[in-house]
Design a protein around this motif. Structure first.
Motif, PDB file in Angstrom:
ATOM      1  N   SER A  34      -0.307 -48.855  20.719  1.00 58.97           N
ATOM      2  CA  SER A  34       0.446 -47.996  21.401  1.00 58.97           C
ATOM      3  C   SER A  34      -0.437 -46.887  21.985  1.00 58.97           C
ATOM      4  N   SER A  35      -1.120 -46.378  21.121  1.00 58.97           N
ATOM      5  CA  SER A  35      -2.119 -45.199  21.577  1.00 58.97           C
ATOM      6  C   SER A  35      -2.956 -45.428  22.350  1.00 58.97           C
ATOM      7  N   ILE A  36      -3.755 -46.435  21.968  1.00 60.71           N
ATOM      8  CA  ILE A  36      -4.925 -46.858  22.836  1.00 60.71           C
ATOM      9  C   ILE A  36      -4.544 -47.390  24.121  1.00 60.71           C
ATOM     10  N   GLY A  37      -3.293 -48.405  24.251  1.00 64.87           N
ATOM     11  CA  GLY A  37      -2.752 -48.662  25.508  1.00 64.87           C
ATOM     12  C   GLY A  37      -2.279 -47.650  26.299  1.00 64.87           C
ATOM     13  N   GLY A  38      -1.769 -46.614  25.751  1.00 63.50           N
ATOM     14  CA  GLY A  38      -1.098 -45.401  26.528  1.00 63.50           C
ATOM     15  C   GLY A  38      -2.436 -44.705  27.139  1.00 63.50           C
ATOM     16  N   GLY A  72      -3.217 -36.865  26.375  1.00 61.35           N
ATOM     17  CA  GLY A  72      -2.031 -36.735  25.259  1.00 61.35           C
ATOM     18  C   GLY A  72      -2.137 -38.034  24.498  1.00 61.35           C
ATOM     19  N   SER A  73      -2.366 -39.115  24.965  1.00 62.10           N
ATOM     20  CA  SER A  73      -2.437 -40.609  24.236  1.00 62.10           C
ATOM     21  C   SER A  73      -3.573 -40.301  23.406  1.00 62.10           C
ATOM     22  N   VAL A  74      -4.726 -39.524  23.861  1.00 64.25           N
ATOM     23  CA  VAL A  74      -5.748 -39.466  22.716  1.00 64.25           C
ATOM     24  C   VAL A  74      -5.396 -38.677  21.685  1.00 64.25           C
ATOM     25  N   GLY A  75      -4.408 -37.481  21.810  1.00 62.98           N
ATOM     26  CA  GLY A  75      -3.857 -36.949  20.507  1.00 62.98           C
ATOM     27  C   GLY A  75      -3.047 -37.674  19.758  1.00 62.98           C
ATOM     28  N   SER A  76      -2.233 -38.724  20.445  1.00 68.01           N
ATOM     29  CA  SER A  76      -1.330 -39.637  19.850  1.00 68.01           C
ATOM     30  C   SER A  76      -2.338 -40.719  18.827  1.00 68.01           C
ATOM     31  N   LEU A  77      -3.554 -41.030  19.530  1.00 68.52           N
ATOM     32  CA  LEU A  77      -4.302 -41.988  18.566  1.00 68.52           C
ATOM     33  C   LEU A  77      -4.717 -41.251  17.539  1.00 68.52           C
ATOM     34  N   LEU A  78      -5.300 -40.000  17.660  1.00 67.66           N
ATOM     35  CA  LEU A  78      -5.747 -39.161  16.681  1.00 67.66           C
ATOM     36  C   LEU A  78      -4.753 -38.874  15.459  1.00 67.66           C
ATOM     37  N   GLY A  79      -3.604 -38.771  15.960  1.00 67.17           N
ATOM     38  CA  GLY A  79      -2.226 -38.613  14.936  1.00 67.17           C
ATOM     39  C   GLY A  79      -2.267 -39.833  14.085  1.00 67.17           C
ATOM     40  N   ALA A  80      -2.218 -41.123  14.725  1.00 68.16           N
ATOM     41  CA  ALA A  80      -2.167 -42.328  13.872  1.00 68.16           C
ATOM     42  C   ALA A  80      -3.262 -42.678  13.344  1.00 68.16           C
ATOM     43  N   LEU A 129       5.239 -27.770  12.590  1.00 66.98           N
ATOM     44  CA  LEU A 129       4.193 -27.700  13.673  1.00 66.98           C
ATOM     45  C   LEU A 129       4.594 -28.100  15.012  1.00 66.98           C
ATOM     46  N   PHE A 130       5.565 -29.114  15.144  1.00 67.75           N
ATOM     47  CA  PHE A 130       6.444 -29.622  16.269  1.00 67.75           C
ATOM     48  C   PHE A 130       6.927 -28.676  16.868  1.00 67.75           C
ATOM     49  N   GLY A 131       7.877 -27.430  16.440  1.00 68.98           N
ATOM     50  CA  GLY A 131       8.405 -26.626  17.106  1.00 68.98           C
ATOM     51  C   GLY A 131       7.424 -25.617  17.384  1.00 68.98           C
ATOM     52  N   ILE A 149      -5.030 -29.228  26.301  1.00 68.57           N
ATOM     53  CA  ILE A 149      -5.000 -28.722  24.818  1.00 68.57           C
ATOM     54  C   ILE A 149      -3.545 -29.009  24.567  1.00 68.57           C
ATOM     55  N   ASP A 150      -2.411 -28.363  25.318  1.00 70.53           N
ATOM     56  CA  ASP A 150      -1.136 -28.413  25.009  1.00 70.53           C
ATOM     57  C   ASP A 150      -0.641 -30.005  24.587  1.00 70.53           C
ATOM     58  N   GLU A 151      -1.091 -30.882  25.705  1.00 73.32           N
ATOM     59  CA  GLU A 151      -0.425 -32.215  25.688  1.00 73.32           C
ATOM     60  C   GLU A 151      -0.985 -32.942  24.410  1.00 73.32           C
ATOM     61  N   SER A 152      -2.272 -32.698  24.235  1.00 70.69           N
ATOM     62  CA  SER A 152      -2.853 -33.522  22.987  1.00 70.69           C
ATOM     63  C   SER A 152      -2.527 -32.912  21.629  1.00 70.69           C
ATOM     64  N   VAL A 153      -2.419 -31.709  21.711  1.00 72.40           N
ATOM     65  CA  VAL A 153      -1.450 -31.414  20.401  1.00 72.40           C
ATOM     66  C   VAL A 153      -0.248 -31.697  20.117  1.00 72.40           C
ATOM     67  N   SER A 154       0.620 -31.716  21.199  1.00 74.40           N
ATOM     68  CA  SER A 154       1.933 -32.067  21.064  1.00 74.40           C
ATOM     69  C   SER A 154       2.147 -33.393  20.666  1.00 74.40           C
ATOM     70  N   GLN A 155       1.184 -34.237  21.662  1.00 76.06           N
ATOM     71  CA  GLN A 155       1.391 -35.779  21.238  1.00 76.06           C
ATOM     72  C   GLN A 155       0.929 -36.093  19.812  1.00 76.06           C
ATOM     73  N   MET A 156      -0.038 -35.644  19.446  1.00 74.00           N
ATOM     74  CA  MET A 156      -0.654 -35.919  18.057  1.00 74.00           C
ATOM     75  C   MET A 156       0.607 -35.479  17.071  1.00 74.00           C
TER      76      MET A 156
END
Length: 501
Positions: free
Chosen positions: A191-195, A311-319, A341-343, A370-377
């Protein structure tokens, strides 16, 4: 490979060769280890299952979902010209098919078509998405109501495919319990790579071919869903008693209700709903502000797409972080820190809207990235343990139904979050051109994001490799009644838990 063969006594090599092999460990870990992991999953659960996960999560939901998100946002803003609060609510309406996922899951579990439980539903999902996207892309002046209907139809196709592949994931999680975190990691990585890819090209396509042109491109993921239905390896059910379908629905409902009444099930379900519902979604207000030429930074379509791709990069890093570091941690501990951390990450939005980043000398573009990548991760890290927990709560035989029920609870939470966010934007008079109170909406959202910390007592403290249930939870009478059932698929819930754990 050399080290493995030496451990097994198959091959003896000089110390120099071992040293050379160890020197290449970094390259191996970066390149070959993921490939071996991918091959291991394909060998254990058949390549067609892995292909289905990649198509559904990576191409349909990741690539297609990101294109659909950006295309729909610009379609509502520039073509239909609706207010951000209204667009927020419409986004909730189009997600309704995801809230009735148990219905799709129940159909895949108890009503085979031509002897197959999964394959025909992938075909149905592909056809539904294909027809909806074609109409949206080819019609010149589409009424808003009909556009919403077609967007909901496309969402329904994605939901049916998601439920069907989730049933396969849940079924394999029971037959291969030690691989449950790995399967969820495969879903998340796909999902993250596709996103990432989808968001990277979404702005370019919206700029050059417009939102309706993007809808036309979404027929490609729909076609690939059809291919999953054709190629998926699935045993064929012969001599199915269609006359007993009503009884099978009743049995499935009873099994679901019996399972849902367990404290170890309804408590985490309640937490999942509240943690999502309380995190109000005000994304449309932020999107309109991003593209506003007076109050906001006035980003172009390409820039918006690139921001979402980061943001998807952040999601991928989170995964990746979850798969390699955090997947063995107890649910409670991981959810505590990710929710906190989400809050806190929401404060970046507040700094941005108040223009504090400019006072600190940080450009809007860099700060939003920065904001988008952190929040998505952080969002991905928060979501992964809930998915693993959900996959371990599914009774055998109705994996699709029960996992869909759990996911529908999450989607009801997302709908509540989206509707609540739209109401908040309306209440604070955040419109297409007025953003004076957007900072207050962000502040209220951030406060609500940390409130689920007080509800963590609902989540088990166990780790992902341990059992959630104990067979003693059920009385002997229930076991005997279940064992006498003539429905082969709706086997004893106790037996399924013993076999899966």
């Amino acid at each position: 490979m050399i080290k493995l063969m030496m451990k097994e006594g198959i091959l003896e090599v000089p110390d120099e060769a071992v040293a050379e092999d160890e020197s290449k460990g970094g390259l191996y870990d970066c390149v070959w280890a993921p490939m071996c992991w991918f091959k291991m999953l394909a060998d254990e659960m058949h390549w067609s299952f892995v292909y289905g996960v990649v198509v559904v999560y990576g191409i349909s939901q990741g690539l297609g979902g990101s294109l659909a998100r950006v295309g729909t946002e610009y379609y509502m803003k520039d073509v239909q010209k609706v207010q951000p609060s209204v667009a927020q609510i419409y986004g909730g309406i189009t997600s309704i098919p995801w809230m009735v996922k148990p219905l799709w899951g129940l159909l895949t579990d108890v009503l085979p078509i031509l002897g197959y439980h999964r394959r025909p539903y992938f075909v149905l999902a592909g056809m539904l998405s294909l027809i909806s996207m074609l109409f949206l892309s080819l019609h010149k002046k589409l009424h808003l109501a009909f556009a919403l209907l077609l967007l909901t139809g496309g969402s329904a196709g994605a939901a049916v495919a998601d439920v069907t592949v989730d049933a396969c994931v849940a079924q394999n999680s029971i037959s291969h319990p030690s691989l449950a975190p790995d399967m969820q990691s495969l879903c998340a990585l796909s999902s993250s790579i596709g996103g990432l890819l989808g968001f990277s090209i979404s702005g370019i396509f919206v700029h050059h071919i417009g939102p309706k042109g993007v809808f036309g491109l979404l027929t490609v993921p729909a076609g690939l869903l059809l291919s999953v239905g054709i190629m998926l390896k699935e045993p064929r059910t012969t001599n199915f008693a269609y006359g007993k379908v009503n009884q099978k629905f009743l049995n499935a409902g009873k099994t679901m209700w019996t399972t849902l009444k367990l404290p170890d099930v309804w408590r985490p379900c309640l937490y999942m709903y509240l943690s999502l519902a309380l995190s109000l979604n005000i994304h449309e207000g932020m999107f309109y502000w991003y593209t506003d030429s007076k109050s906001g930074p006035s980003f172009s379509q390409e820039t918006v797409g690139f921001i979402f791709s980061v943001g998807s990069v952040g999601s991928l890093l989170g995964a990746l972080l979850y798969q390699n570091v955090l997947k063995e941690h107890p649910f409670w501990d991981l959810l505590f820190w990710t929710q906190l951390l989400f809050g806190l990450s929401g404060m970046l939005d507040l700094m941005l809207v108040l223009r504090l980043n400019l006072k600190l000398g940080i450009p809007d573009y860099f700060f939003i990235v920065i904001d988008e990548s952190v929040s998505q991760m952080i969002g991905r890290l928060k979501w992964m343990p809930l998915l693993v927990l959900s996959s371990k709560l599914c009774p055998s035989g109705i994996e699709g139904t029960f996992f869909a029920l759990l996911m529908s609870i999450d989607n009801v939470g997302l709908f509540s979050s989206s509707s609540g966010g739209g109401f908040l934007l309306h209440l604070l008079n955040v419109t297409r051109t007025r953003f004076d109170n957007l900072w207050l909406a962000i502040l209220i959202r951030n406060i609500l994001r940390v409130t689920p910390l007080g509800l963590l007592f609902l989540v088990p403290r166990s780790d992902p490799s341990s059992s959630i249930f104990q067979s003693e939870m059920f009385g002997a009478k229930e076991v005997d009644e279940a064992s006498e059932s003539d429905n082969v698929e709706l086997v004893s819930l106790v037996n399924s838990m013993d076999a899966g754990r």
